[in-house]
Design an enzyme around this catalytic site. Structure first.
Site, mmCIF file in Angstrom:
data_model
loop_
_atom_site.group_PDB
_atom_site.id
_atom_site.type_symbol
_atom_site.label_atom_id
_atom_site.label_comp_id
_atom_site.label_asym_id
_atom_site.label_seq_id
_atom_site.Cartn_x
_atom_site.Cartn_y
_atom_site.Cartn_z
ATOM 1 N N ASP A 181 -37.774 38.008 44.646
ATOM 2 C CA ASP A 181 -37.915 36.941 44.050
ATOM 3 C C ASP A 181 -36.905 36.033 44.974
ATOM 4 O OD1 ASP A 181 -35.224 37.378 43.242
ATOM 5 O OD2 ASP A 181 -35.890 38.006 41.349
ATOM 6 N N TRP A 189 -59.475 57.474 33.048
ATOM 7 C CA TRP A 189 -60.159 56.993 31.939
ATOM 8 C C TRP A 189 -61.236 56.370 31.532
ATOM 9 C CZ3 TRP A 189 -55.941 59.256 29.956
ATOM 10 C CH2 TRP A 189 -54.668 58.975 30.218
ATOM 11 N N THR A 242 -53.755 54.710 28.066
ATOM 12 C CA THR A 242 -52.496 54.879 27.126
ATOM 13 C C THR A 242 -51.780 53.649 27.067
ATOM 14 O OG1 THR A 242 -51.353 55.502 29.076
ATOM 15 C CG2 THR A 242 -52.623 57.330 27.764
ATOM 16 N N PRO A 243 -52.242 52.605 26.484
ATOM 17 C CA PRO A 243 -51.148 51.369 26.118
ATOM 18 C C PRO A 243 -50.014 51.815 25.406
ATOM 19 C CG PRO A 243 -53.243 51.461 24.636
ATOM 20 C CD PRO A 243 -53.139 52.769 25.426
ATOM 21 N N LYS A 262 -49.410 61.030 16.750
ATOM 22 C CA LYS A 262 -50.172 59.925 17.504
ATOM 23 C C LYS A 262 -49.668 59.149 18.786
ATOM 24 C CE LYS A 262 -53.584 59.006 13.421
ATOM 25 N NZ LYS A 262 -54.223 58.173 12.680
#
Lengths: 137, 137, 137, 137
Positions: C17, C47, C59-60, C90
């Site tokens: 930046d 995936w 895999t969010p 989970k």
């Protein structure tokens, strides 16, 4: 023969869009990186050094023309071949061929300048510095 | 007269590079968004709907040619004017003018297709769907 | 001992930046890529294949906590060490250490799920698939 | 009561990944923009000005913790509520709530510093400048 370098780029999940193919602005991210690596591999110092020695802060783009031939997706590895096709007075033409194995995915031809910083903000096109051109031919 | 829409884009700190100007691939991110908004504002449903009704999953880019005239930096607000300059059999030309107030910063002309998904992966160019073209003229 | 992989990332000009350091969202781009490579290197299929075989579309992220210790800039090469610190019913905890040579630049700990696609849109957390866990331990 | 500003963000096609939901690093792009807008809306000058007046080149991130609750996709418009939850000696806690209508999508809490540039490269944490704090409370 013009010098040519090869820049290798993995395609990641996040580089792809809901159509499951590379979202095209990412090709320009990679091409910009490949552009800089061309100079690095030719032995040109990084821009934060050339800013002090030559006044060159980078090589901003003036014009780009790209053709998208085939798509890529995550898991692919791309090769980007970079060379300088032409030197002009205050600009140069940089050329890219993006392949995946034998397949040509994208071609791009750009006009870039060596930019100096103008007093009071903004940038300007410098004459091609000899010290840079000699390393790149 | 071709329909024209205006897409407004703020420039943020993170859009700018160490030269303190917009890193050019970001212009293509914005242009791609402006392209989609053109269709939305013309009343074309989003691609996840047209995928079901017309088989159109989006409008991938085939060719783009851009000229960068002036730079922008964070704090600037840009207007992107979008229109369709030409309809061809299986492609169309979309045109962009990016301005900051009265100043022209960038111009871009693209060839895009309406893409369908090919069995077994990949995409293909569909004939221009009438239902879409009628809304965009 | 948990499996650990190393993902290597070059830092490019456009990743930085106007303060000339890596713009932090880019660290998350790289961490997400490193996360996926962990599974690939453990032998888990991509995936788009697991979507068909196990219903897993990816895999969010559910939760992430990162500490930024030192900055990086273009020209640097980073190593990202990835492992799974904990398996839950989970969800799982994925851990990252980003280094430049001997220097620690950033640490990150995430909670991710294996996501299935819900009828009618949206995603849900699947129980950890044994076939995946066995390859990753 | 702490000052709060609202930053509005459209979600675009290219912000979404092959799972058709926002790719999470983009949330951090938007949060970083929202962070800066907080200061702008409080009347703090842009960082390229504060660099000259106060030596502050920006507010780099030291630590971030985010929870992802619901997903978003292209076509959505998000509101990001930003406030400063705590002022410390050389850092501050900035807090974000990202909503879509009534739905909470994501929460984030960051520790940031006001950075000055160190001689010879690198940055350092300055004591909170009074001139900035007064405008933000």
């Amino acid at each position: 023969m013009a010098k040519e370098i090869v820049y290798t780029q993995r395609v990641e999940f996040g580089d792809c869009d809901p159509a499951r193919i590379v979202w095209f602005p990412n090709f320009f991210r990679w091409i910009d990186a490949a552009s800089r690596h061309f100079f690095i591999e030719c032995g040109v110092p990084p821009w934060h050094e050339t800013e002090k020695t030559l006044g060159v802060i980078g090589t901003p783009l003036v014009d780009t023309h790209a053709r998208f031939i085939k798509t890529a997706s995550y898991g692919d590895t791309l090769q980007i071949r970079v060379s300088i096709a032409e030197w002009r007075g205050k600009s140069f033409v940089q050329r890219y061929r993006v392949t995946k194995g034998e397949e040509l995915l994208m071609e791009c031809e750009e006009i870039r300048i060596f930019a100096g910083r103008r007093e009071g903000g903004g940038i300007f096109a410098m004459p091609i510095p000899d010290a840079i051109r000699q390393r790149c031919e």
